[in-house]
Design a protein around this motif. Structure first.
Motif, mmCIF file in Angstrom:
data_model
loop_
_atom_site.group_PDB
_atom_site.id
_atom_site.type_symbol
_atom_site.label_atom_id
_atom_site.label_comp_id
_atom_site.label_asym_id
_atom_site.label_seq_id
_atom_site.Cartn_x
_atom_site.Cartn_y
_atom_site.Cartn_z
ATOM 1 N N TRP A 179 15.298 63.642 12.254
ATOM 2 C CA TRP A 179 14.173 62.707 12.304
ATOM 3 C C TRP A 179 12.863 63.449 12.115
ATOM 4 C CZ3 TRP A 179 14.188 57.343 13.623
ATOM 5 C CH2 TRP A 179 15.473 56.798 13.724
ATOM 6 N N LEU A 180 11.975 62.843 11.328
ATOM 7 C CA LEU A 180 10.618 63.350 11.147
ATOM 8 C C LEU A 180 9.733 62.651 12.165
ATOM 9 C CD1 LEU A 180 8.392 64.846 9.512
ATOM 10 C CD2 LEU A 180 8.223 62.776 8.114
ATOM 11 N N VAL A 236 -0.176 61.721 16.595
ATOM 12 C CA VAL A 236 -1.622 61.915 16.505
ATOM 13 C C VAL A 236 -2.260 61.262 17.724
ATOM 14 C CG1 VAL A 236 -3.718 61.504 15.163
ATOM 15 C CG2 VAL A 236 -1.521 61.869 13.983
ATOM 16 N N ASP A 237 -2.986 62.039 18.488
ATOM 17 C CA ASP A 237 -3.750 61.534 19.628
ATOM 18 C C ASP A 237 -5.214 61.813 19.347
ATOM 19 O OD1 ASP A 237 -1.494 60.743 21.146
ATOM 20 O OD2 ASP A 237 -1.166 62.822 21.717
ATOM 21 N N ASP A 238 -6.000 60.742 19.280
ATOM 22 C CA ASP A 238 -7.414 60.875 18.934
ATOM 23 C C ASP A 238 -8.234 60.016 19.892
ATOM 24 O OD1 ASP A 238 -9.844 61.255 17.724
ATOM 25 O OD2 ASP A 238 -9.377 60.087 15.937
ATOM 26 N N GLY A 239 -8.456 60.531 21.092
ATOM 27 C CA GLY A 239 -9.236 59.781 22.073
ATOM 28 C C GLY A 239 -8.567 58.485 22.455
ATOM 29 N N ARG A 296 2.145 57.160 16.412
ATOM 30 C CA ARG A 296 3.463 57.777 16.438
ATOM 31 C C ARG A 296 4.245 57.319 15.222
ATOM 32 N NH1 ARG A 296 0.760 59.569 19.824
ATOM 33 N NH2 ARG A 296 1.201 59.963 21.995
ATOM 34 N N VAL A 297 4.723 58.261 14.439
ATOM 35 C CA VAL A 297 5.603 57.972 13.315
ATOM 36 C C VAL A 297 6.921 58.645 13.626
ATOM 37 C CG1 VAL A 297 5.991 58.261 10.836
ATOM 38 C CG2 VAL A 297 3.666 57.862 11.706
ATOM 39 N N ASN A 298 7.994 57.899 13.506
ATOM 40 C CA ASN A 298 9.301 58.366 13.931
ATOM 41 C C ASN A 298 10.330 57.782 12.970
ATOM 42 O OD1 ASN A 298 10.914 59.649 16.008
ATOM 43 N ND2 ASN A 298 11.570 57.585 16.567
ATOM 44 N N ASP A 302 16.691 66.183 16.068
ATOM 45 C CA ASP A 302 17.816 65.251 15.991
ATOM 46 C C ASP A 302 17.601 63.974 16.788
ATOM 47 O OD1 ASP A 302 19.426 66.832 14.323
ATOM 48 O OD2 ASP A 302 20.053 68.054 16.026
ATOM 49 N N SER A 303 16.478 63.851 17.462
ATOM 50 C CA SER A 303 16.253 62.734 18.349
ATOM 51 C C SER A 303 15.550 61.574 17.667
ATOM 52 C CB SER A 303 15.410 63.188 19.552
ATOM 53 O OG SER A 303 15.088 62.083 20.373
ATOM 54 N N SER A 304 16.069 60.381 17.870
ATOM 55 C CA SER A 304 15.390 59.192 17.354
ATOM 56 C C SER A 304 14.380 58.651 18.356
ATOM 57 C CB SER A 304 16.420 58.103 17.028
ATOM 58 O OG SER A 304 17.110 57.725 18.205
ATOM 59 N N ALA A 305 14.318 59.287 19.535
ATOM 60 C CA ALA A 305 13.397 58.824 20.583
ATOM 61 C C ALA A 305 11.962 59.126 20.193
ATOM 62 C CB ALA A 305 13.738 59.494 21.913
ATOM 63 N N MET A 306 11.094 58.182 20.519
ATOM 64 C CA MET A 306 9.680 58.346 20.244
ATOM 65 C C MET A 306 8.983 58.870 21.481
ATOM 66 S SD MET A 306 7.019 55.650 18.565
ATOM 67 C CE MET A 306 7.956 55.618 17.047
ATOM 68 N N GLU A 307 8.174 59.916 21.309
ATOM 69 C CA GLU A 307 7.403 60.458 22.437
ATOM 70 C C GLU A 307 6.257 59.539 22.786
ATOM 71 O OE1 GLU A 307 5.829 64.316 21.832
ATOM 72 O OE2 GLU A 307 7.741 65.300 22.133
ATOM 73 N N ASP A 308 5.893 59.511 24.054
ATOM 74 C CA ASP A 308 4.715 58.740 24.480
ATOM 75 C C ASP A 308 3.466 59.567 24.329
ATOM 76 O OD1 ASP A 308 6.058 56.417 25.109
ATOM 77 O OD2 ASP A 308 6.549 57.118 27.110
#
Length: 185
Positions: free
Chosen positions: A26-27, A31-34, A39-41, A179-185
């Motif tokens: 998984w790609l 991006v965190d901007d203020g 999130r692109v997953n 390898d993870s399809s999970a999206m980070e918070d």
């Protein structure tokens, strides 16, 4: 009865496809901007399909044309082979009032680091396997095209480490493959 068989076949196909996709790298782009977070997953295979499905003057068959590129007098493959075969080293170091820039080869990767100086706050890290660059350059001398599809295929073997990070006081960008399809918070 036919309807149930068709439904069961469709369900088996979808579940089977899900198992295949789960093994796909998984790609991830974060991006965190203020106040704004992006999130692109996506599975790398989906990115490859999208890239090879576009047919424009600049992008065709997974290759992007570099306008006005003239590589007739430059053997990029020979240059890259020389870099690949050279021991790990720092190739370029630039220090000025704004930044400290370093281009190196480390453990089979091309590395670019940009660190701020004198009050700057944006720090950049790029790590790209030499094999990915080789795949990207497939055909560049002949027709001035970068092989995006081949580079994405090569990236599939490069999992778990950051490819790009950009950090500043008010923004963070991170690009990686795992390898993870999970999206980070």
């Amino acid at each position: 009865m036919r309807r149930h068989l068709a439904l069961a076949s469709l369900l088996a196909f979808v579940l089977g496809s899900g198992i295949a996709v789960a093994a796909d790298p998984w790609l991830h782009i974060r991006v965190d901007d203020g106040d704004e977070n992006v999130r692109v997953n996506v599975p790398l295979s989906l990115v490859r399909t999208m890239v090879t499905s576009v047919e424009t003057d600049e992008l065709r068959d997974g290759r992007i044309r570099i306008d006005d590129a003239d590589f007739d007098d430059v053997d990029l493959r020979a240059m890259l082979e020389a870099v690949r075969d050279t021991e790990d080293a720092v190739f370029v170091r630039i220090r000025d009032n704004d930044a400290d820039i370093r281009v190196a080869k480390e453990a089979g990767n091309l590395i670019v680091h940009v660190d701020p100086r004198d009050g700057g706050n944006e720090r950049v890290r790029v790590k790209l396997p030499v094999g990915v660059v080789e795949a990207l350059l497939d055909g560049v001398e002949a027709d001035g095209e970068l092989n995006i599809d081949a580079a994405l295929e090569a990236l599939a073997g490069f999992r778990g480490e950051n490819l790009v990070t950009v950090e500043s006081d008010d923004e963070t960008v991170r690009i990686w493959i795992d390898d993870s399809s999970a999206m980070e918070d």
